[in-house]
Design a protein around this motif. Structure first.
Motif, PDB file in Angstrom:
ATOM      1  N   LEU A  87       0.865  -1.175   0.000  1.00 59.19           N
ATOM      2  CA  LEU A  87       0.000   0.000   0.000  1.00 59.19           C
ATOM      3  C   LEU A  87       0.902   1.227   0.000  1.00 59.19           C
ATOM      4  CD1 LEU A  87      -2.740   1.455   0.250  1.00 59.19           C
ATOM      5  CD2 LEU A  87      -2.481   1.288   2.735  1.00 59.19           C
ATOM      6  N   VAL A  88       0.822   2.013  -1.060  1.00 57.13           N
ATOM      7  CA  VAL A  88       1.595   3.245  -1.160  1.00 57.13           C
ATOM      8  C   VAL A  88       0.605   4.400  -1.108  1.00 57.13           C
ATOM      9  CG1 VAL A  88       3.210   4.586  -2.559  1.00 57.13           C
ATOM     10  CG2 VAL A  88       3.298   2.084  -2.610  1.00 57.13           C
ATOM     11  N   VAL A  89       0.800   5.305  -0.140  1.00 55.31           N
ATOM     12  CA  VAL A  89      -0.080   6.465  -0.017  1.00 55.31           C
ATOM     13  C   VAL A  89       0.676   7.677  -0.525  1.00 55.31           C
ATOM     14  CG1 VAL A  89      -1.388   7.905   1.594  1.00 55.31           C
ATOM     15  CG2 VAL A  89      -1.240   5.433   1.969  1.00 55.31           C
ATOM     16  N   GLY A  90       0.030   8.488  -1.363  1.00 53.45           N
ATOM     17  CA  GLY A  90       0.685   9.667  -1.909  1.00 53.45           C
ATOM     18  C   GLY A  90      -0.323  10.593  -2.556  1.00 53.45           C
ATOM     19  N   VAL A  91       0.150  11.359  -3.538  1.00 55.12           N
ATOM     20  CA  VAL A  91      -0.713  12.305  -4.245  1.00 55.12           C
ATOM     21  C   VAL A  91      -0.629  12.005  -5.734  1.00 55.12           C
ATOM     22  CG1 VAL A  91      -1.193  14.754  -4.700  1.00 55.12           C
ATOM     23  CG2 VAL A  91      -0.308  14.057  -2.467  1.00 55.12           C
ATOM     24  N   CYS A  92      -1.789  11.812  -6.372  1.00 54.94           N
ATOM     25  CA  CYS A  92      -1.799  11.487  -7.803  1.00 54.94           C
ATOM     26  C   CYS A  92      -1.450  12.721  -8.632  1.00 54.94           C
ATOM     27  CB  CYS A  92      -3.151  10.909  -8.214  1.00 54.94           C
ATOM     28  SG  CYS A  92      -4.497  12.109  -8.314  1.00 54.94           S
TER      29      CYS A  92
END
Length: 148
Positions: free
Chosen positions: A119-124
């Motif tokens: 699971l990678v959380v970031g900003v598209c």
């Protein structure tokens, strides 16, 4: 469709078909709303029980995408995700990249992966270019690489 040895009840089939209609990455609430269109009064508790049974049998996968409610998808897909923390959009991470990581751990570190969940959380890309708040609907981000 349903896992081996699992009772194929009408309710489970309806919930499963609802996930198919919604295209995966849907919450129990979205499934209940979808079912209420054709069957008003379909009990929410039945949706939860059916999801529990479908998840336990392995025909449906429960994705815990950071904060917020669990999202359900058909178990045939990949279960490695990159999630935008702004719009909640979801991108599937290619299985090959995860396999390379597992190979690296095995060969480089003698670590044998049993189960891998990435699971990678970031900003598209879209949210980084448009800081205005997007619609609340969780969307699927196109995983194809953009050339710059």
């Amino acid at each position: 469709m349903l896992g081996p040895g699992m009772r194929r009840t009408t309710q489970r089939t309806m919930v499963y078909n609802s996930i198919v209609r919604l295209g995966g990455h849907c919450t129990a609430d979205e499934i209940a709303s979808d079912l209420h269109k054709s069957k008003p009064g379909f009990p929410r508790s039945t949706v939860y029980r059916a999801l529990e049974a479908l998840t336990a049998s392995g025909s449906v996968y429960a994705a815990h995408l950071g904060d917020g409610p669990t999202h359900y998808e058909l178990a045939s897909g990949d279960h490695h995700h990159a999630v935008c923390q702004v719009c909640g959009g979801v991108m599937h991470i290619q299985e090959q990249l995860v396999a390379e990581l597992e190979t690296h751990l095995e060969q480089g570190h003698r670590f044998k992966p049993v189960r891998t969940e990435v699971l990678v959380v970031g900003v598209c890309d879209e949210c980084s270019r448009n800081p205005t708040p997007p619609a609340a609907r969780r969307r699927v981000i196109d995983p194809h690489h953009h050339s710059h």
